[in-house]
Scaffold this motif. Sequence first.
Motif, PDB file in Angstrom:
ATOM      1  N   THR A  43      38.165  22.829  29.663  1.00 34.98           N
ATOM      2  CA  THR A  43      37.173  22.457  30.671  1.00 34.98           C
ATOM      3  C   THR A  43      37.642  21.227  31.435  1.00 34.98           C
ATOM      4  OG1 THR A  43      36.149  21.040  29.032  1.00 34.98           O
ATOM      5  CG2 THR A  43      35.222  23.240  29.268  1.00 34.98           C
ATOM      6  N   GLY A  44      36.948  20.934  32.505  1.00 35.33           N
ATOM      7  CA  GLY A  44      37.284  19.745  33.285  1.00 35.33           C
ATOM      8  C   GLY A  44      38.680  19.845  33.845  1.00 35.33           C
TER       9      GLY A  44
ATOM     10  N   GLU B  60      35.041  16.706  31.211  1.00 35.28           N
ATOM     11  CA  GLU B  60      33.831  17.281  31.786  1.00 35.28           C
ATOM     12  C   GLU B  60      33.945  17.610  33.269  1.00 35.28           C
ATOM     13  OE1 GLU B  60      31.311  14.186  30.505  1.00 35.28           O
ATOM     14  OE2 GLU B  60      31.581  14.829  28.424  1.00 35.28           O
ATOM     15  N   GLU B  61      34.612  16.737  33.993  1.00 35.35           N
ATOM     16  CA  GLU B  61      34.605  16.860  35.433  1.00 35.35           C
ATOM     17  C   GLU B  61      35.939  17.390  35.929  1.00 35.35           C
ATOM     18  OE1 GLU B  61      33.878  13.575  38.666  1.00 35.35           O
ATOM     19  OE2 GLU B  61      32.810  13.088  36.816  1.00 35.35           O
TER      20      GLU B  61
END
Lengths: 343, 352
Positions: free
Chosen positions: B286-287, B303-304
Amino acid sequence: MSTNESILEVTDLRTSFFTEGGEVKAVDGVTFDVPAGKTLGIVGESGSGKSITAMSILQLISHPGKIKGGEIKFRGKNLLDLSEKEMRKIRGNQISMIFQEPMTSLNPTYTVGQQIRESYKIHQGLGKKEGSKRAIEMLKLVGIPSPEKRLDQYPFELSGGMRQRVMIAMALACKPDLLIADEPTTALDVTIQAQILELIKELQDELGMSVVMITHDLGVVAETCDYVAVMYCGKVVEYADVRTLFKNPRHPYTVGLLKSLPRSDRDQEELTPIKGTVPSPDEMPVGCRFAPRCPFATNLCHEKLPSLDDVGDGEQIRCWIYTDEWNGDPGVKVYEPERTTEG
Amino acid sequence: MSQKELLKVKNLKQYFPIKGGIFGRTVNNVKAVDDISFTVNEGETVSVVGESGCGKSTTGRAILRLDNPTDGTVEFDGVNLLDLNKKEMRKMRKDMQIIFQDPYASLNPRQTVRETLREAMAIQNVVPKEERGDRIAELLETVGLQPYHADRYPHEFSGGQRQRIGIARALSVDPKLIVCDEAVSALDVSIQAQVLNLLKKFQKEMNLTYLFISHDLGVVRHISDRVIVMYLGKIVEVGDKKSIFENPQHPYTKALLSAIPVPDPDHNKDRIFLQGDVPSPIDPPTGCRFHTRCPFATERCKEETPELRSAGYMAEGHQGACHYMELIESGEHQPTRETSNVRMLDEEPEKV
């Protein structure tokens, strides 16, 4: 030649393949030394005989190939005089080898643990329990995460980099004196290659072994080797320490290779390729093997094969230019470093 | 140089379905290329680099529609290729050719060179029938072969010669764009240099545009004008050659460049060792996809997803996809994990 003691001395090694089309001289009078504790690079393009040289050292040549002659002295003993039974005691014990493709050189039907234990069983007579303990130590040594778990895994369950680490663990299991690495990183991505090369270097320091590094990549040579033998068409054409080879290459073939190489560390205006292609075995030139592609070749080069001669400082060259018999331009400059511009 | 945009790739996605279960349903996707955008100007060479599995070859194939992309647009000379039907696409391929890595596998072993080249010209109908013989001789000479080679079969040639035939075939239809997919990777350096020089010469003479896909950064530095760096199906950095090689911004680009062995024993380098291997593209991290191996990764990276962007000190057109580019550059953001040890016993993500 060098003041260091040599662990391996190969003299006039000749290995041929006898095919329907006749004899193919894959290794044709190869001579080199591996100083103890050092790394010798054998570099050359496809068909230069570098891998066959490595296989010949361990006598892994099978039909229709045959070692025709020469001497392979390992710690003063000629390996070619040994029986197959005596040779088996050396393979994997005193001299080990790692190969290019770990997937095809690991047995897919045995677990990692079984394969590493095998060499402890054969060479040291260790049982399963003790073998496993040592295998775990080896896997730890080569940086494999959770080695206890990996022991029961099969090669297909590992990534390419991990497989190569397992290969290294197997090869080093019995702490060999000499490791032969045949293109150990060619099949790997560069970030993984960097890991594996560094690992081999660190292990070499820890275990005090000597390494023969066979590669086509001059970058790998510059980074890992102390001495280099450049091969072309089954012969060594230049042998030098690594700095001399890169700073002051003398054989036109070595110079040609360096000039053909696109660099990632600087800008280059133009590449200067070596013209033509490697001659096929059935039309091997009678004179210098490189003469048809050499920009400096004279009649002498085309007619007579030069020998591999000492030129001082432990360097050896197989080229007429550096002999008294040279009949071309006396002021010929094979290498001019100022022609490359730093980027 | 003209600044005409010849190729415009937008939000390109290429997923390969994984079938499973008794009904052969799609259970998951391999996200080989996941939302990438870039442009290639006429007459320039743009390289796509990255390690195995990063999606560079898939990108090349998707552009030529050798695979059918899942989503996005590929505009070539103003036409969206993904709207075309098979017949129209075939016509379009006159202008866009590909040279493959293994010239032996990509040449028909039962066709002579003449038949191969003639077939290419016949399909695209480029040269009048009666002139094709002359054109074949001319093409062979341009790529450094002899006209008498026309009646030989691929097995009679060496690797370098076969690659020249592959180039001759690509050139035979007079294309605008050539996708070179690891076109020189299988060749020995002395031969590789010959082929690279040839490609450069043709570019100059015919104003060709190259999309050059390669894992060899030496070759890329030599041939490119601009470079795209990919990691796990995403572009992590793009820029002109000088910026990428001398002022890399993304930690992956830095690690990649530092990992290349340089043919100079005096070259000193601080090598950045990346931990572990490239994760699986089936279930990518992810991210930021690089966060599992990145020496600078933080919680935010998990996360980002970082977008491609530029910073004030970077050259025009140079973009990186990292949250911390500026802070790493200024030294304010320091590595969060060890990068000099190759024997870290950290657990790597499980392979699927």
